[in-house]
Design an enzyme around this catalytic site. Sequence first.
Site, short mmCIF file in Angstrom:
data_model
loop_
_atom_site.label_atom_id
_atom_site.label_comp_id
_atom_site.label_asym_id
_atom_site.label_seq_id
_atom_site.Cartn_x
_atom_site.Cartn_y
_atom_site.Cartn_z
N SER A 1 -15.25 73.98 26.64
CA SER A 1 -16.40 73.96 25.72
C SER A 1 -15.91 74.00 24.27
O SER A 1 -16.45 73.30 23.41
CB SER A 1 -17.32 75.16 25.98
N THR B 1 -29.92 72.86 19.21
CA THR B 1 -30.90 73.61 20.01
C THR B 1 -31.49 74.76 19.21
O THR B 1 -30.79 75.45 18.47
CB THR B 1 -30.20 74.15 21.28
N PRO C 1 -34.45 78.20 19.43
CA PRO C 1 -34.97 79.12 20.45
C PRO C 1 -36.11 78.49 21.26
O PRO C 1 -36.20 78.69 22.47
CB PRO C 1 -35.44 80.31 19.62
N LEU D 1 -23.82 64.06 21.66
CA LEU D 1 -23.99 64.60 23.01
C LEU D 1 -23.46 63.65 24.07
O LEU D 1 -22.96 64.08 25.10
CB LEU D 1 -25.48 64.92 23.26
N ASN D 2 -23.60 62.36 23.83
CA ASN D 2 -23.06 61.40 24.80
C ASN D 2 -21.57 61.62 25.00
O ASN D 2 -21.07 61.59 26.12
CB ASN D 2 -23.30 59.97 24.33
N GLY E 1 -14.96 84.95 51.24
CA GLY E 1 -15.62 86.17 51.69
C GLY E 1 -15.84 87.13 50.54
O GLY E 1 -16.08 86.71 49.40
N GLU F 1 -26.03 70.70 27.29
CA GLU F 1 -25.76 69.26 27.06
C GLU F 1 -26.64 68.38 27.94
O GLU F 1 -26.19 67.40 28.52
CB GLU F 1 -24.29 68.95 27.35
#
Lengths: 390, 280
Positions: A94, A135, A137, A242-243, A342, A366
């Site tokens: 990221s 982005t 809120p 973003l692409n 497990g 994204e």
Amino acid sequence: MPYEALDFYDVDSLLTDEERMVRDMVRDFVDEEVIPKIEHACRDGVFPDEWRVALGEMGVLGAPLKGYDCPGLSYTAYGVICRELERGDSGLRSFASVQGSLAMYPIWDFGSEEQKQYYLPKMASGEWIGCFGLTEPDYGSNPGDMITKAEDMGDHYLLNGAKMWITNGTIAQLAVVWAKLDGVIRGFIVEKDDPGFSAPEMKGKHSLKASVTSELVFQDCKIPKDRILPGVKGLRGPFSCLNNARYGISWGAVGAAQACFDSAKEYSLSRIQFTHPIASYQLVQNKLAWMLREITKAQLLAYHLGQKKDAGTWIPEHISLAKMNNVDIALEIAREARDIHGANGILDEYCIMRHMANLESVKTYEGTHDIHNLILGRHITGIQSFTREL
Amino acid sequence: MNLQTPTVRSLIFIDELMVEGTSKGNHMTIAVLLKQVPDTTAKISVNGGRVDENAVSKWSFSPYDEYALESALQLKESAGGEIVAITAGPARCEKLLRDAAAVGADTLVHVSAENINDFDSIQVQNLLAAAVQKSGASVVFCGKQAADTNAGSTGPGVAELIGASCVTLVSEVSSDGGGYTATRPSSAGHEKVAVSAPCVFAFDKGICEMRRPNVRGIMMAKKKPIETWSVEDLGVDIGANGVNIDSHSPPAEKPPGQKFEGADSVSTVVSKLRDEANVI
């Protein structure tokens, strides 16, 4: 056990020598510098600064960008870098995605010559960290309705609003912020010390714990006039970024899946139940075979998309499909791997639960899994279904 | 030629030294001898008494050669000069040279020998010595031994053939622009050995790990030409195969472990740990 990358169809043989050398460089870095430290970094909730330094020294930041001291690699090489980084941790990938695709790319593509010369070399070297403010809120999948705005005050711009879920925000020297100027979305470069700007870190995450996630707050934030990105207006700007980031994620998810598969295979071969290794039981083999199948398909998808990116024959829907599919199968593989491990699968002695928790974020950021389905639905039918009059 | 006693023309054990050698400012060419071996983490399979090369999943630098290359890079950075990376072997070895170029090797030399595994160590030394001389290098860096054969004969053998001083088990080399000072372990700790060119240094694990390449280096490495020299190009008679390995003896098997069960065995276990294993 040393990591042995699953590559059932020998897809990496299709890479160029240069791309394989870059792969080996990043893989060694992840083996030597990341995996021994990642669990502590997650427990402490920090992104180790030495990883920033190493990424800069390796010269992988902004991988496919050319000029201005940027690496100038192929998009396929960029994908390989993302895959190897995310084999270590999605938070590390990221960091690189945001720096390269979301902060450097818009300056490289839409910035003025002066902006490119000033910012890009120090971002390529890792000296400066960038973040990307889109982005808000209340506006995630629907960024077009953002409320952050910029006002032209004659000799400066004034920004007001807030952004949320911003990777690298608190540690960044600059933010590429998208805000409405006279109702039109524009990109602005905000520097850390600009008056009226703050970037508090968001705490309490169960996912991407070794990554810094922040809010960006603009309260009458004053920035010089030459900080606007002159080359783009509207959502095309952030969506172009973003692409590229989504493209990198489609490779990165394969790395996380490979790590989970590797751990599940080793564990199942060594774990004895009912006097035999659990790898000898059909139910476990079925799970491993399914992982192999899905990882192989995801590798082929990522590689072919990389070729299309390099050839310039891609469309955004190609990226939507790859991002959606590869993150989806990586998350399912992490869950199946946890099952094979497990109870041990919940411990941080193994990478499984960390990758699983990370991939929950990757599935959402994204462009969420569902939004990418809607993008494909629109492509198939010609009818958008994101919104309607109620 | 007696490989057990390589020629050492100048060994001076000192702390502060003045040595003869090339004058400051002269161009220094360091040849680094590199061997490609199966990666120490790679799974290998044996076929017909030999490692099945087709089944080797990853080839790498022999680790001691990495120390030699890194030390050469550091010497070049501190004293100037040029690095010639030399490897002998089949075409797959070119990857090794690209990797060396990516971290800073200036010139790449591939001594093409598809059948290198048929050569004995002296024949390989003949090839490498001829390549060193053809490259014009007066200083040679190599690993103390290769990770696959572990023979440890290349450094001393090449030194003998080119008439050079040889220092083995080296951890560090510096130069004041004239001679060279190598650090290596001694019975008292460490000693500094001063030599002048021509000289060969065979490296043990030192104070430095080989640096990681970067994208810029990788892209430059891609463009760098590789000089390919055949045995004929070198004009060397590598001689007949003269080293025969009569037999291999695997290490003695460890005796099987002993298993004790129940509380009654506690005193037996304690006495064995104390009297036989000497661990308590």
